[in-house]
Design a protein around this motif. Structure first.
Motif, mmCIF file in Angstrom:
data_model
loop_
_atom_site.group_PDB
_atom_site.id
_atom_site.type_symbol
_atom_site.label_atom_id
_atom_site.label_comp_id
_atom_site.label_asym_id
_atom_site.label_seq_id
_atom_site.Cartn_x
_atom_site.Cartn_y
_atom_site.Cartn_z
ATOM 1 N N SER A 123 0.829 -1.203 0.000
ATOM 2 C CA SER A 123 0.000 0.000 0.000
ATOM 3 C C SER A 123 0.865 1.256 0.000
ATOM 4 C CB SER A 123 -0.932 -0.011 1.211
ATOM 5 O OG SER A 123 -0.180 -0.071 2.414
ATOM 6 N N GLU A 124 1.922 1.253 0.806
ATOM 7 C CA GLU A 124 2.796 2.420 0.850
ATOM 8 C C GLU A 124 3.626 2.532 -0.425
ATOM 9 O OE1 GLU A 124 4.980 3.261 4.268
ATOM 10 O OE2 GLU A 124 3.356 2.834 5.672
ATOM 11 N N LEU A 125 3.972 1.408 -1.021
ATOM 12 C CA LEU A 125 4.723 1.447 -2.272
ATOM 13 C C LEU A 125 3.890 2.044 -3.399
ATOM 14 C CD1 LEU A 125 7.347 0.723 -3.709
ATOM 15 C CD2 LEU A 125 6.397 -1.550 -4.159
ATOM 16 N N ILE A 126 2.597 1.708 -3.439
ATOM 17 C CA ILE A 126 1.704 2.275 -4.452
ATOM 18 C C ILE A 126 1.542 3.776 -4.251
ATOM 19 C CG2 ILE A 126 -0.679 2.274 -5.276
ATOM 20 C CD1 ILE A 126 -0.736 -0.715 -4.718
ATOM 21 N N ALA A 127 1.320 4.186 -3.009
ATOM 22 C CA ALA A 127 1.169 5.613 -2.727
ATOM 23 C C ALA A 127 2.440 6.379 -3.064
ATOM 24 C CB ALA A 127 0.799 5.809 -1.259
ATOM 25 N N TRP A 128 3.596 5.790 -2.780
ATOM 26 C CA TRP A 128 4.867 6.443 -3.092
ATOM 27 C C TRP A 128 5.082 6.533 -4.597
ATOM 28 C CZ3 TRP A 128 9.583 4.317 -5.112
ATOM 29 C CH2 TRP A 128 10.668 5.182 -5.049
ATOM 30 N N SER A 129 4.668 5.515 -5.338
ATOM 31 C CA SER A 129 4.818 5.532 -6.800
ATOM 32 C C SER A 129 4.021 6.677 -7.415
ATOM 33 C CB SER A 129 4.355 4.196 -7.383
ATOM 34 O OG SER A 129 5.113 3.127 -6.853
ATOM 35 N N ILE A 130 2.822 6.920 -6.902
ATOM 36 C CA ILE A 130 2.019 8.028 -7.402
ATOM 37 C C ILE A 130 2.656 9.363 -7.008
ATOM 38 C CG2 ILE A 130 -0.249 9.129 -7.287
ATOM 39 C CD1 ILE A 130 -1.461 6.402 -6.843
#
Length: 240
Positions: A123-130
């Motif tokens: 979840s944090e990796l997805i948010a960081w990618s955005i």
């Protein structure tokens, strides 16, 4: 929740900034791929094991994740050692050296990536990618692929347990028949799930449809400076 997600959520580094962790792990990968293999690769392996111990310490899961891609790496280096032509199989003279180097670098890079996955919740990796500007469509595809892999993994485990309860692995012939049936069933399930996920992806026209609520984590400049010192020491030891 699969074991990797659970381990990443419970990791001691789960609450650290994703960019900070990416700087460490991808910096190690860059050094492993660019510097001379000796003594760079042994040093980076030791550093990676220390980092995994500090962030998680789940060695069984970590080594399982590292061993899974080795079969693909072993198959991938075969063309570097031999060529199949009209005259038969021809072995390259120095091909084994190049194959060993590629295999060693790839194995170390894989171990580093698995360490990053072991301490970073998805979840944090997805948010960081955005946050860093990755195209939203690409983030959608990554999320759907991850979701599909998770579903197929749980289905495969359930099918494997069900076959064992029906004595599907009591003899070698039954084991082969059960494995073939499981592979065929997973293939059909993967087609159905991919179609459903594609339809859901097409219906999500809102750019914020995939955003998740994650706390903002500040970058620790002292740790980043420590990583820079670590990279510098590895480079100096390798060159000197």
């Amino acid at each position: 929740m699969n074991p990797l997600e659970l381990a990443a959520t419970r990791s001691r580094w789960a609450e650290r900034n994703v960019g900070e962790k990416a700087f460490l792990f991808f910096g190690l990968i860059l050094l492993a791929l660019t510097l001379p293999p000796v003594p760079t690769l042994p040093i980076i392996v030791v550093v990676t094991l220390v980092v995994v111990y500090r962030c998680s310490g789940q060695w069984r899961l970590y080594f399982t994740l590292c061993l899974a891609p080795l079969s693909f790496l072993a198959i991938g280096i075969i063309p570097l050692m031999l060529t199949i032509g009209t005259s038969g199989i021809e072995f390259h003279g120095d091909g084994w050296q190049q194959a060993a180097l590629v295999f060693a670098r790839s194995t170390v890079a894989t171990a580093i990536i698995m360490g990053f996955a072991l301490c970073t919740p998805i979840s944090e990796l997805i948010a960081w990618s955005i946050t860093i500007g990755m195209p939203t469509g690409l983030v959608y595809v990554i999320m759907m692929m991850y979701r599909m892999i998770t579903i197929l993994f749980s289905r495969a485990r359930a099918m494997w347990e069900a076959q064992g309860m029906r004595l599907g692995r009591s003899r070698m012939s039954r084991w082969i028949f059960s494995s073939a049936g499981q592979a065929a069933g997973l293939f059909v399930l993967s087609i159905n799930h991919s179609r459903r996920l594609a339809e859901g992806l097409e219906l999500r026209a809102e750019p914020t449809a995939m955003l998740v609520v994650t706390p903002k984590r500040a970058i620790n400049l002292r740790r980043v400076a420590g990583y820079l010192v670590l990279f510098t020491l590895i480079i100096l030891v390798t060159l000197l």
